[in-house]
Design a protein around this motif. Structure first.
Motif, PDB file in Angstrom:
ATOM      1  N   PRO A 168       1.994  16.541   9.772  1.00 13.56           N
ATOM      2  CA  PRO A 168       2.317  15.120   9.564  1.00 13.56           C
ATOM      3  C   PRO A 168       3.642  14.933   8.834  1.00 13.56           C
ATOM      4  CG  PRO A 168       0.051  15.609   8.927  1.00 13.56           C
ATOM      5  CD  PRO A 168       0.743  16.925   9.109  1.00 13.56           C
ATOM      6  N   ALA A 169       4.358  13.900   9.209  1.00 13.04           N
ATOM      7  CA  ALA A 169       5.627  13.548   8.577  1.00 13.04           C
ATOM      8  C   ALA A 169       5.483  12.180   7.929  1.00 13.04           C
ATOM      9  CB  ALA A 169       6.739  13.529   9.624  1.00 13.04           C
ATOM     10  N   PRO A 170       6.348  11.837   6.965  1.00 18.04           N
ATOM     11  CA  PRO A 170       6.282  10.514   6.346  1.00 18.04           C
ATOM     12  C   PRO A 170       6.319   9.404   7.399  1.00 18.04           C
ATOM     13  CG  PRO A 170       7.768  11.920   5.114  1.00 18.04           C
ATOM     14  CD  PRO A 170       7.396  12.685   6.351  1.00 18.04           C
ATOM     15  N   GLY A 171       5.422   8.462   7.275  1.00 15.59           N
ATOM     16  CA  GLY A 171       5.331   7.358   8.223  1.00 15.59           C
ATOM     17  C   GLY A 171       4.337   7.584   9.344  1.00 15.59           C
ATOM     18  N   ASP A 172       3.882   8.826   9.526  1.00 15.94           N
ATOM     19  CA  ASP A 172       2.941   9.114  10.613  1.00 15.94           C
ATOM     20  C   ASP A 172       1.606   8.415  10.422  1.00 15.94           C
ATOM     21  OD1 ASP A 172       4.845  10.680  11.764  1.00 15.94           O
ATOM     22  OD2 ASP A 172       3.736  12.572  11.617  1.00 15.94           O
ATOM     23  N   GLU A 173       1.274   8.028   9.187  1.00 16.63           N
ATOM     24  CA  GLU A 173      -0.007   7.368   8.947  1.00 16.63           C
ATOM     25  C   GLU A 173      -0.130   6.059   9.715  1.00 16.63           C
ATOM     26  OE1 GLU A 173       2.538   6.251   5.243  1.00 16.63           O
ATOM     27  OE2 GLU A 173       2.389   7.880   6.717  1.00 16.63           O
ATOM     28  N   TYR A 174       0.999   5.492  10.129  1.00 12.58           N
ATOM     29  CA  TYR A 174       0.950   4.225  10.867  1.00 12.58           C
ATOM     30  C   TYR A 174       0.527   4.417  12.324  1.00 12.58           C
ATOM     31  CZ  TYR A 174       3.183   2.375   6.732  1.00 12.58           C
ATOM     32  OH  TYR A 174       3.454   2.022   5.430  1.00 12.58           O
ATOM     33  N   PHE A 175       0.396   5.665  12.755  1.00 12.29           N
ATOM     34  CA  PHE A 175      -0.147   5.925  14.084  1.00 12.29           C
ATOM     35  C   PHE A 175      -1.669   5.784  14.102  1.00 12.29           C
ATOM     36  CE2 PHE A 175       3.679   8.926  14.606  1.00 12.29           C
ATOM     37  CZ  PHE A 175       4.441   7.929  15.173  1.00 12.29           C
ATOM     38  N   LEU A 176      -2.300   5.732  12.927  1.00 13.59           N
ATOM     39  CA  LEU A 176      -3.748   5.641  12.823  1.00 13.59           C
ATOM     40  C   LEU A 176      -4.165   4.180  12.630  1.00 13.59           C
ATOM     41  CD1 LEU A 176      -2.949   8.581  11.790  1.00 13.59           C
ATOM     42  CD2 LEU A 176      -5.116   8.541  10.545  1.00 13.59           C
ATOM     43  N   ASP A 177      -5.068   3.694  13.474  1.00  8.90           N
ATOM     44  CA  ASP A 177      -5.630   2.366  13.232  1.00  8.90           C
ATOM     45  C   ASP A 177      -6.830   2.501  12.290  1.00  8.90           C
ATOM     46  OD1 ASP A 177      -7.709   3.346  14.783  1.00  8.90           O
ATOM     47  OD2 ASP A 177      -7.721   1.672  16.186  1.00  8.90           O
ATOM     48  N   GLY A 178      -7.564   1.415  12.056  1.00  9.84           N
ATOM     49  CA  GLY A 178      -8.683   1.451  11.125  1.00  9.84           C
ATOM     50  C   GLY A 178      -9.756   2.449  11.528  1.00  9.84           C
ATOM     51  N   PHE A 179     -10.027   2.562  12.826  1.00  9.22           N
ATOM     52  CA  PHE A 179     -11.013   3.533  13.300  1.00  9.22           C
ATOM     53  C   PHE A 179     -10.554   4.951  13.018  1.00  9.22           C
ATOM     54  CE2 PHE A 179     -12.426   6.392  16.707  1.00  9.22           C
ATOM     55  CZ  PHE A 179     -13.797   6.273  16.608  1.00  9.22           C
ATOM     56  N   ASP A 180      -9.301   5.268  13.361  1.00 11.63           N
ATOM     57  CA  ASP A 180      -8.775   6.609  13.119  1.00 11.63           C
ATOM     58  C   ASP A 180      -8.812   6.958  11.636  1.00 11.63           C
ATOM     59  OD1 ASP A 180      -8.102   7.347  15.776  1.00 11.63           O
ATOM     60  OD2 ASP A 180      -6.251   6.196  15.679  1.00 11.63           O
ATOM     61  N   GLN A 181      -8.512   5.977  10.784  1.00 12.30           N
ATOM     62  CA  GLN A 181      -8.526   6.237   9.346  1.00 12.30           C
ATOM     63  C   GLN A 181      -9.945   6.540   8.866  1.00 12.30           C
ATOM     64  OE1 GLN A 181      -6.163   4.441   6.556  1.00 12.30           O
ATOM     65  NE2 GLN A 181      -4.474   3.956   7.916  1.00 12.30           N
ATOM     66  N   SER A 182     -10.921   5.796   9.367  1.00 19.20           N
ATOM     67  CA  SER A 182     -12.308   6.023   8.974  1.00 19.20           C
ATOM     68  C   SER A 182     -12.782   7.406   9.410  1.00 19.20           C
ATOM     69  CB  SER A 182     -13.219   4.955   9.581  1.00 19.20           C
ATOM     70  OG  SER A 182     -12.836   3.673   9.162  1.00 19.20           O
ATOM     71  N   VAL A 227     -18.825  -6.590  -3.193  1.00 17.73           N
ATOM     72  CA  VAL A 227     -18.164  -5.352  -3.614  1.00 17.73           C
ATOM     73  C   VAL A 227     -16.682  -5.474  -3.303  1.00 17.73           C
ATOM     74  CG1 VAL A 227     -17.995  -2.864  -3.238  1.00 17.73           C
ATOM     75  CG2 VAL A 227     -20.228  -3.973  -3.249  1.00 17.73           C
ATOM     76  N   ASP A 228     -15.837  -5.086  -4.240  1.00 14.93           N
ATOM     77  CA  ASP A 228     -14.398  -5.193  -4.039  1.00 14.93           C
ATOM     78  C   ASP A 228     -13.969  -4.541  -2.730  1.00 14.93           C
ATOM     79  OD1 ASP A 228     -12.827  -6.698  -5.607  1.00 14.93           O
ATOM     80  OD2 ASP A 228     -12.290  -5.131  -7.026  1.00 14.93           O
ATOM     81  N   ALA A 229     -13.272  -5.300  -1.908  1.00 11.58           N
ATOM     82  CA  ALA A 229     -12.809  -4.787  -0.619  1.00 11.58           C
ATOM     83  C   ALA A 229     -11.585  -3.913  -0.820  1.00 11.58           C
ATOM     84  CB  ALA A 229     -12.470  -5.946   0.311  1.00 11.58           C
ATOM     85  N   GLU A 230     -11.623  -2.738  -0.236  1.00 13.79           N
ATOM     86  CA  GLU A 230     -10.485  -1.835  -0.311  1.00 13.79           C
ATOM     87  C   GLU A 230     -10.407  -1.057   0.997  1.00 13.79           C
ATOM     88  OE1 GLU A 230      -8.685   1.796  -3.074  1.00 13.79           O
ATOM     89  OE2 GLU A 230     -10.597   0.862  -3.558  1.00 13.79           O
ATOM     90  N   LEU A 231      -9.326  -1.209   1.715  1.00 13.86           N
ATOM     91  CA  LEU A 231      -9.165  -0.480   2.960  1.00 13.86           C
ATOM     92  C   LEU A 231      -8.794   0.962   2.675  1.00 13.86           C
ATOM     93  CD1 LEU A 231      -7.230  -3.013   5.212  1.00 13.86           C
ATOM     94  CD2 LEU A 231      -9.668  -2.517   5.179  1.00 13.86           C
ATOM     95  N   LEU A 232      -9.227   1.841   3.568  1.00 13.16           N
ATOM     96  CA  LEU A 232      -8.850   3.246   3.456  1.00 13.16           C
ATOM     97  C   LEU A 232      -7.328   3.386   3.537  1.00 13.16           C
ATOM     98  CD1 LEU A 232     -11.529   4.764   5.810  1.00 13.16           C
ATOM     99  CD2 LEU A 232     -11.351   5.147   3.351  1.00 13.16           C
TER     100      LEU A 232
END
Length: 506
Positions: A466-480, A392-397
């Motif tokens: 949230p502000a622009p760039g804040d998404e980088y505070f989340l690792d893969g677990f936080d994103q899931s 299945v095509d891999a796609e990260l959140l």
């Protein structure tokens, strides 16, 4: 008798004792077949027939139509676990009553949920969603009520000897030397707060390098004395005989994960800017493994390895490196390796076709080679790579500021640093990191516990915009976790609260 075994994350069925051919399946055989419904390569007609056979064994009526819808439901969620139910209803072309009837049957056939969990996106289900469902943490977050987090990270490192190009740490940022003693007292108090049934609640990481804290061993022993199975993430540069002599408590860890940044000194220096780092880490690990074998220690040892662009072919070299380390302790070889490919920075979160093919062939070769040269070692390919390997095509959140949750998820996970600051996301816990202070829920002190901080944060209804760039505070677990909570919220808003998330706690 039907036996089940796991190969990677792929479920296979075999006969342990072949029964006479009676022309029809036994109830158990019928039940087990359903587990294949979400397996890549199973076409819709076959999947429908497997489900139909199971429904007939239950005496269900209207089997054909229900089986077709259930097969489509299971197949989709096995590959796309974060789809809102209303979106799936529209895909199936059902009205609300019809869809509710399908969901009712899904709940009555537990093998269907197991089939979802063993689909190509199974790591999301098994590693994250299912244990958090069972702990009640996701429900607490959706309902915005206090619950002690399932995961508490301690960030004890005052500094780090590396300056990795991918790390968000501010160059030169560190904790003041006079923060160590009071900081370790705070971390000790957090260890004492973990509920008695929270054996795997706590881990140590960073932030900065844990082994740079001279009181680390005492904290580990304190956790072990409470019955905690503590995992530490480290670069192992300071995992020397001198460190172990000063801090024998390191041996009280449940597991030690070494982040591996290359397979020679040049690659390490390119990533960490530290000359000779690979040679030192390798020597440290060889001695550590030899001592672990001599001590008869139960401590589990493994690697976290990120496949950097252009280095897919090096996975075979990784196995050779591990096999070489195992020569240091042939009776206690390396226990595990986790492999990740971070391509979330690409515009669409996907690999291009050439990279995809290279990675797919590289993963197959890696797993096959590892089975021959490092038998018994557990290989964890994580969320996207496992999906890719299974066709299945891999796609990260790709959580963005507009899909971040202002309330975060402190019922699920928080991180505590040397100052006692409680961070809501794993990649925010660095000193002096621009914008990260907004994601501090509060501070643990001698008279203000982690329970107090989190209860006040949740019950006050406080939110972080949230502000622009804040998404980088989340690792893969936080994103899931964020994706799952957003899905549950949407299901509730769409009137599917009773069935929210499809697969729930057993």
């Amino acid at each position: 008798e039907i036996g089940v075994r796991l190969v990677g994350s792929e479920m296979c069925i075999r006969d342990r004792a072949r029964a006479p051919d009676r022309g029809t399946s036994t109830p158990m055989e019928t039940s087990m077949k359903v587990l294949d419904v979400a397996r890549p390569g199973v076409d819709h007609h076959t999947a429908r027939d497997l489900v139909a056979e199971r429904l007939r064994s239950m005496g269900e009526d209207g089997v054909e139509a229900k089986a077709a819808h259930l097969a489509a439901l299971v197949s989709h969620y096995g590959a796309h676990p974060f789809t809102p139910l209303e979106q799936m209803r529209q895909r199936l072309g059902l009205d609300r009553d019809e869809f509710a009837a399908v969901l009712e049957v899904f709940d009555r056939v537990p093998e269907l949920a197991l089939a979802v969990e063993h689909g190509p996106a199974g790591k999301y289900w098994s590693n994250t969603i299912k244990p958090l469902n069972e702990a009640g943490a996701l429900d607490a977050a959706v309902e915005r009520r206090f619950a002690f987090p399932v995961s508490v990270g301690l960030y004890p490192g005052p500094t780090c000897m590396f300056r990795c190009h991918f790390c968000v740490r501010v160059t030169g940022a560190r904790y003041a030397a006079d923060s160590l003693t009071p900081g370790n007292e705070v971390l000790a108090s957090v260890i004492d707060e973990v509920p008695n049934d929270g054996r795997t609640t706590m881990y140590m990481s960073g932030g900065l390098e844990p082994l740079t804290n001279p009181g680390l061993g005492e904290l580990i022993t304190r956790a072990a004395n409470r019955g905690l199975d503590l995992t530490m993430y480290t670069n192992s540069f300071a995992l020397t005989d001198a460190t172990l002599s000063r801090q024998p408590g390191v041996w009280d860890l449940g597991a030690l994960r070494t982040s591996l940044y290359g397979l020679n000194d040049e690659e390490y220096e390119e990533t960490t800017t530290k000359k000779g780092a690979f040679s030192r880490v390798k020597a440290n690990l060889q001695r550590f493994m030899h001592q672990r074998q001599e001590r008869g220690s139960d401590l589990r040892l493994g690697f976290n390895h990120i496949i950097l662009p252009g280095r897919t072919g090096r996975l075979i070299d990784l196995v050779d490196f591990i096999a070489e380390l195992n020569e240091s302790s042939p009776d206690r070889p390396l226990d595990f390796v986790t492999v990740r490919e971070d391509y979330s920075g690409r515009d669409d979160g996907r690999l291009d076709e050439q990279e995809r093919d290279e990675l797919l062939h590289g993963l197959d070769a890696f797993v096959e080679y590892a089975e021959r040269h490092t038998p018994g070692m557990t290989i964890d390919l994580g969320y996207a790579l496992e999906s890719l390997r299974r066709g299945v095509d891999a796609e990260l959140l790709r959580i963005r500021p507009d899909t971040m949750r202002p309330t975060a998820h402190p019922q699920v996970a928080v991180q505590v640093d040397l100052l006692g600051d409680v961070y809501l996301y794993r990649e925010a816990g660095f000193p002096d990191l621009d914008g990260a202070h907004r994601y501090i829920a509060g501070r643990v002190t001698s008279d203000h516990s982690l329970h107090d901080v989190l209860r006040e944060f949740v019950e006050s209804g406080r939110e972080v915009e949230p502000a622009p760039g804040d998404e980088y505070f989340l690792d893969g677990f936080d994103q899931s976790v964020t994706a799952r909570l957003n899905q549950l919220d949407q299901d509730v808003a769409d009137g599917w609260g009773r069935f929210r998330g499809l697969v729930r706690a057993s």
